[in-house]
Scaffold this motif. Structure first.
Motif, PDB file in Angstrom:
ATOM      1  N   SER A 102       4.061  -9.947   5.599  1.00 57.79           N
ATOM      2  CA  SER A 102       3.619  -9.494   6.921  1.00 57.79           C
ATOM      3  C   SER A 102       4.516  -8.393   7.476  1.00 57.79           C
ATOM      4  N   SER A 103       5.797  -8.415   7.121  1.00 58.31           N
ATOM      5  CA  SER A 103       6.701  -7.375   7.610  1.00 58.31           C
ATOM      6  C   SER A 103       6.412  -6.011   6.992  1.00 58.31           C
ATOM      7  N   CYS A 104       5.650  -5.997   5.904  1.00 59.16           N
ATOM      8  CA  CYS A 104       5.312  -4.732   5.227  1.00 59.16           C
ATOM      9  C   CYS A 104       3.897  -4.263   5.534  1.00 59.16           C
ATOM     10  N   LEU A 105       3.175  -5.000   6.379  1.00 59.75           N
ATOM     11  CA  LEU A 105       1.770  -4.663   6.613  1.00 59.75           C
ATOM     12  C   LEU A 105       1.564  -3.256   7.176  1.00 59.75           C
ATOM     13  N   PRO A 106       2.315  -2.829   8.209  1.00 59.76           N
ATOM     14  CA  PRO A 106       2.086  -1.461   8.718  1.00 59.76           C
ATOM     15  C   PRO A 106       2.306  -0.383   7.669  1.00 59.76           C
ATOM     16  N   ILE A 107       3.330  -0.551   6.829  1.00 58.12           N
ATOM     17  CA  ILE A 107       3.589   0.445   5.791  1.00 58.12           C
ATOM     18  C   ILE A 107       2.480   0.439   4.753  1.00 58.12           C
ATOM     19  N   LEU A 108       2.058  -0.763   4.352  1.00 53.50           N
ATOM     20  CA  LEU A 108       0.982  -0.850   3.362  1.00 53.50           C
ATOM     21  C   LEU A 108      -0.331  -0.304   3.916  1.00 53.50           C
ATOM     22  N   ALA A 109      -0.580  -0.528   5.199  1.00 55.42           N
ATOM     23  CA  ALA A 109      -1.830  -0.037   5.802  1.00 55.42           C
ATOM     24  C   ALA A 109      -1.830   1.479   5.946  1.00 55.42           C
ATOM     25  N   GLN A 110      -0.639   2.065   6.150  1.00 57.73           N
ATOM     26  CA  GLN A 110      -0.556   3.522   6.287  1.00 57.73           C
ATOM     27  C   GLN A 110      -0.625   4.249   4.953  1.00 57.73           C
ATOM     28  N   SER A 111      -0.262   3.569   3.899  1.00 55.03           N
ATOM     29  CA  SER A 111      -0.150   4.237   2.591  1.00 55.03           C
ATOM     30  C   SER A 111      -1.437   4.934   2.155  1.00 55.03           C
ATOM     31  N   PRO A 112      -2.630   4.316   2.252  1.00 55.44           N
ATOM     32  CA  PRO A 112      -3.839   5.032   1.845  1.00 55.44           C
ATOM     33  C   PRO A 112      -4.086   6.306   2.652  1.00 55.44           C
ATOM     34  N   PHE A 113      -3.807   6.270   3.969  1.00 53.43           N
ATOM     35  CA  PHE A 113      -4.000   7.464   4.793  1.00 53.43           C
ATOM     36  C   PHE A 113      -2.982   8.549   4.429  1.00 53.43           C
ATOM     37  N   PHE A 114      -1.770   8.117   4.121  1.00 57.70           N
ATOM     38  CA  PHE A 114      -0.736   9.073   3.737  1.00 57.70           C
ATOM     39  C   PHE A 114      -1.114   9.769   2.425  1.00 57.70           C
ATOM     40  N   ILE A 115      -1.568   8.975   1.450  1.00 56.94           N
ATOM     41  CA  ILE A 115      -1.975   9.548   0.156  1.00 56.94           C
ATOM     42  C   ILE A 115      -3.182  10.453   0.335  1.00 56.94           C
ATOM     43  N   SER A 116      -4.106  10.045   1.176  1.00 53.16           N
ATOM     44  CA  SER A 116      -5.303  10.851   1.405  1.00 53.16           C
ATOM     45  C   SER A 116      -4.962  12.188   2.058  1.00 53.16           C
ATOM     46  N   LEU A 117      -4.077  12.157   3.068  1.00 55.35           N
ATOM     47  CA  LEU A 117      -3.673  13.402   3.717  1.00 55.35           C
ATOM     48  C   LEU A 117      -2.949  14.314   2.727  1.00 55.35           C
ATOM     49  N   TYR A 118      -2.114  13.736   1.878  1.00 60.68           N
ATOM     50  CA  TYR A 118      -1.404  14.528   0.871  1.00 60.68           C
ATOM     51  C   TYR A 118      -2.402  15.220  -0.065  1.00 60.68           C
ATOM     52  N   GLN A 119      -3.404  14.477  -0.495  1.00 63.04           N
ATOM     53  CA  GLN A 119      -4.393  15.051  -1.407  1.00 63.04           C
ATOM     54  C   GLN A 119      -5.267  16.103  -0.711  1.00 63.04           C
ATOM     55  N   VAL A 120      -5.603  15.880   0.565  1.00 61.78           N
ATOM     56  CA  VAL A 120      -6.395  16.870   1.305  1.00 61.78           C
ATOM     57  C   VAL A 120      -5.624  18.178   1.428  1.00 61.78           C
ATOM     58  N   LEU A 121      -4.340  18.092   1.799  1.00 57.02           N
ATOM     59  CA  LEU A 121      -3.522  19.303   1.921  1.00 57.02           C
ATOM     60  C   LEU A 121      -3.267  19.938   0.554  1.00 57.02           C
ATOM     61  N   ASN A 122      -3.172  19.133  -0.476  1.00 63.86           N
ATOM     62  CA  ASN A 122      -2.982  19.668  -1.824  1.00 63.86           C
ATOM     63  C   ASN A 122      -4.220  20.434  -2.282  1.00 63.86           C
ATOM     64  N   HIS A 123      -5.393  19.912  -1.944  1.00 62.75           N
ATOM     65  CA  HIS A 123      -6.638  20.641  -2.259  1.00 62.75           C
ATOM     66  C   HIS A 123      -6.701  21.960  -1.489  1.00 62.75           C
ATOM     67  N   ILE A 124      -6.283  21.931  -0.231  1.00 63.19           N
ATOM     68  CA  ILE A 124      -6.295  23.158   0.576  1.00 63.19           C
ATOM     69  C   ILE A 124      -5.345  24.190  -0.025  1.00 63.19           C
ATOM     70  N   ALA A 125      -4.165  23.743  -0.486  1.00 69.44           N
ATOM     71  CA  ALA A 125      -3.203  24.663  -1.094  1.00 69.44           C
ATOM     72  C   ALA A 125      -3.758  25.282  -2.373  1.00 69.44           C
ATOM     73  N   GLN A 126      -4.570  24.541  -3.110  1.00 64.98           N
ATOM     74  CA  GLN A 126      -5.152  25.046  -4.349  1.00 64.98           C
ATOM     75  C   GLN A 126      -6.463  25.804  -4.125  1.00 64.98           C
ATOM     76  N   GLY A 127      -6.885  25.905  -2.860  1.00 66.36           N
ATOM     77  CA  GLY A 127      -8.125  26.619  -2.557  1.00 66.36           C
ATOM     78  C   GLY A 127      -9.376  25.844  -2.916  1.00 66.36           C
ATOM     79  N   LYS A 128      -9.295  24.485  -2.890  1.00 63.05           N
ATOM     80  CA  LYS A 128     -10.447  23.649  -3.231  1.00 63.05           C
ATOM     81  C   LYS A 128     -10.960  22.956  -1.976  1.00 63.05           C
ATOM     82  N   THR A 129     -12.274  22.898  -1.863  1.00 60.99           N
ATOM     83  CA  THR A 129     -12.871  22.174  -0.740  1.00 60.99           C
ATOM     84  C   THR A 129     -12.691  20.668  -0.969  1.00 60.99           C
TER      85      THR A 129
END
Length: 363
Positions: A102-129
């Motif tokens: 339970s002490s790790c729930l906020p971090i675990l819940a944020q992880s998918p959004f963090f990975i998703s934002l990283y991939q969205v910005l990575n696609h933008i850097a590569q010029g991909k929609t």
């Protein structure tokens, strides 16, 4: 990864685009303010949704602190039997209703959004929609700069890649280093605040050592991994660290851990405002202790003459008590052997007996 998190990419990109359209009413739609504030707003929205999990995290952390002595006792008792040790630990968790995860729930819940934002910005850097970001929004996001650094570049990117986005490598590295330092400092202060103010100091447990270790490990992790993240992800990370710091300060001030320094400070504030309802038994005990302390007198030191006077007064008092006997009591009280009666007899003999002649003096 893209196939599994594809729906989440769409959700994250849609939220960013909605905030971007809102901020474009105030700022230029191609500016770093419009896109940067969209990322900040994404963090705020996610953290607001995670507040119930944060409350569970606080309760779980306190329960784990309270269970540390019992856990340590189980580890010492079943040191040679790891299986029995695990069984007793699980039994203890079940009896107390504590979930270590339970002490790790906020971090675990944020992880998918963090990975998703990283991939969205990575696609933008590569010029991909990606997601709902089409070609027009892609060009706008790529050209957005924050203090001279494009949102999609990293500290380790080459100078040629950075120049294609209309920026210099020096500006990018200065901005990323400043953001990494701020991230590390905010994380260090957050962990230090937890260690110094919101930990029960009456119980020494391994949990305190773990928190102390994390206080130094997390900033190092930010410094190592931060150079490999795009500027937009650093904006996300710095924002969530600042949010965590403010949220923790609020919780520590309003609902501190019992036995901690913050708890004592809160009790003093409530007592000063007259809002603290103290236990009547404790109040009476404090009053009785104060009265006893006030009535307690230290013995006065007597001078040598006073002590001698007290020594002479005491035999006189004994003599007076002997004289105050009842009329029927005519028999003298027996004296101790070698006492005053024997001495009186000898003195009588000396007074009534023959006197020794004095030696004649020579003339």
């Amino acid at each position: 990864m893209d196939t599994i998190l594809g729906p989440l990419y769409t959700a994250v990109s849609w939220i960013i685009v909605q905030f971007h359209s809102l901020y474009s009413l105030v700022f230029d739609e191609d500016s770093g303010w419009a896109w940067g504030l969209s990322i900040v707003s994404l963090v705020v929205l996610i953290r607001i949704c995670l507040i119930p999990l944060f409350v569970k995290q606080i309760k779980a952390t306190r329960n784990m602190q309270a269970l540390q002595p019992k856990m340590k006792a189980i580890q010492e008792r079943y040191k040679s039997d790891k299986q029995r040790q695990s069984e007793e630990m699980m039994k203890l968790y079940k009896e107390t209703g504590t979930n270590p995860l339970s002490s790790c729930l906020p971090i675990l819940a944020q992880s998918p959004f963090f990975i998703s934002l990283y991939q969205v910005l990575n696609h933008i850097a590569q010029g991909k929609t990606v997601g709902v970001i089409d070609k027009s929004l892609l060009d706008s996001a790529r050209s957005a700069h924050i203090f001279g650094a494009p949102l999609s570049v990293k500290f380790m990117d080459s100078a040629s890649k950075v120049e294609k986005l209309g920026a210099s490598l020096t500006d990018v590295r200065v901005v990323t280093v400043i953001m990494i330092v701020l991230m590390s400092l905010s994380q260090f202060y957050t962990q230090r605040q937890l260690m110094t103010k919101n930990v029960d100091l009456t119980v020494k447990t391994p949990f305190m050592q773990q928190q102390k270790m994390l206080m130094y490990v997390f900033p190092i992790m930010f410094a190592v991994f931060g150079i490999n993240f795009p500027v937009g992800v650093l904006v996300y990370w710095l924002t969530t660290n600042v949010w965590t710091l403010g949220q923790q300060m609020f919780v520590i001030r309003r609902n501190p851990t019992p036995g901690s320094i913050a708890f004592t400070q809160r009790q003093e504030r409530l007592r000063a405002k007259g809002k603290l309802k103290e236990d009547p038994v404790e109040v009476e005990a404090k009053k009785a202790a104060e009265v006893a302390r006030a009535n307690r007198q230290q013995p006065k030191r007597q001078t040598k003459s006073k002590r001698q006077l007290a020594g002479t007064v005491q035999p006189e008092a004994e003599k007076t008590s002997l004289e105050k006997q009842t009329p029927g009591d005519t028999k003298p009280k027996p004296k101790q052997a070698g006492g005053g009666s024997a001495r009186s007899a000898k003195s009588g003999q000396r007074k009534g007996g023959p006197q020794r002649p004095k030696h004649p003096t020579k003339k």
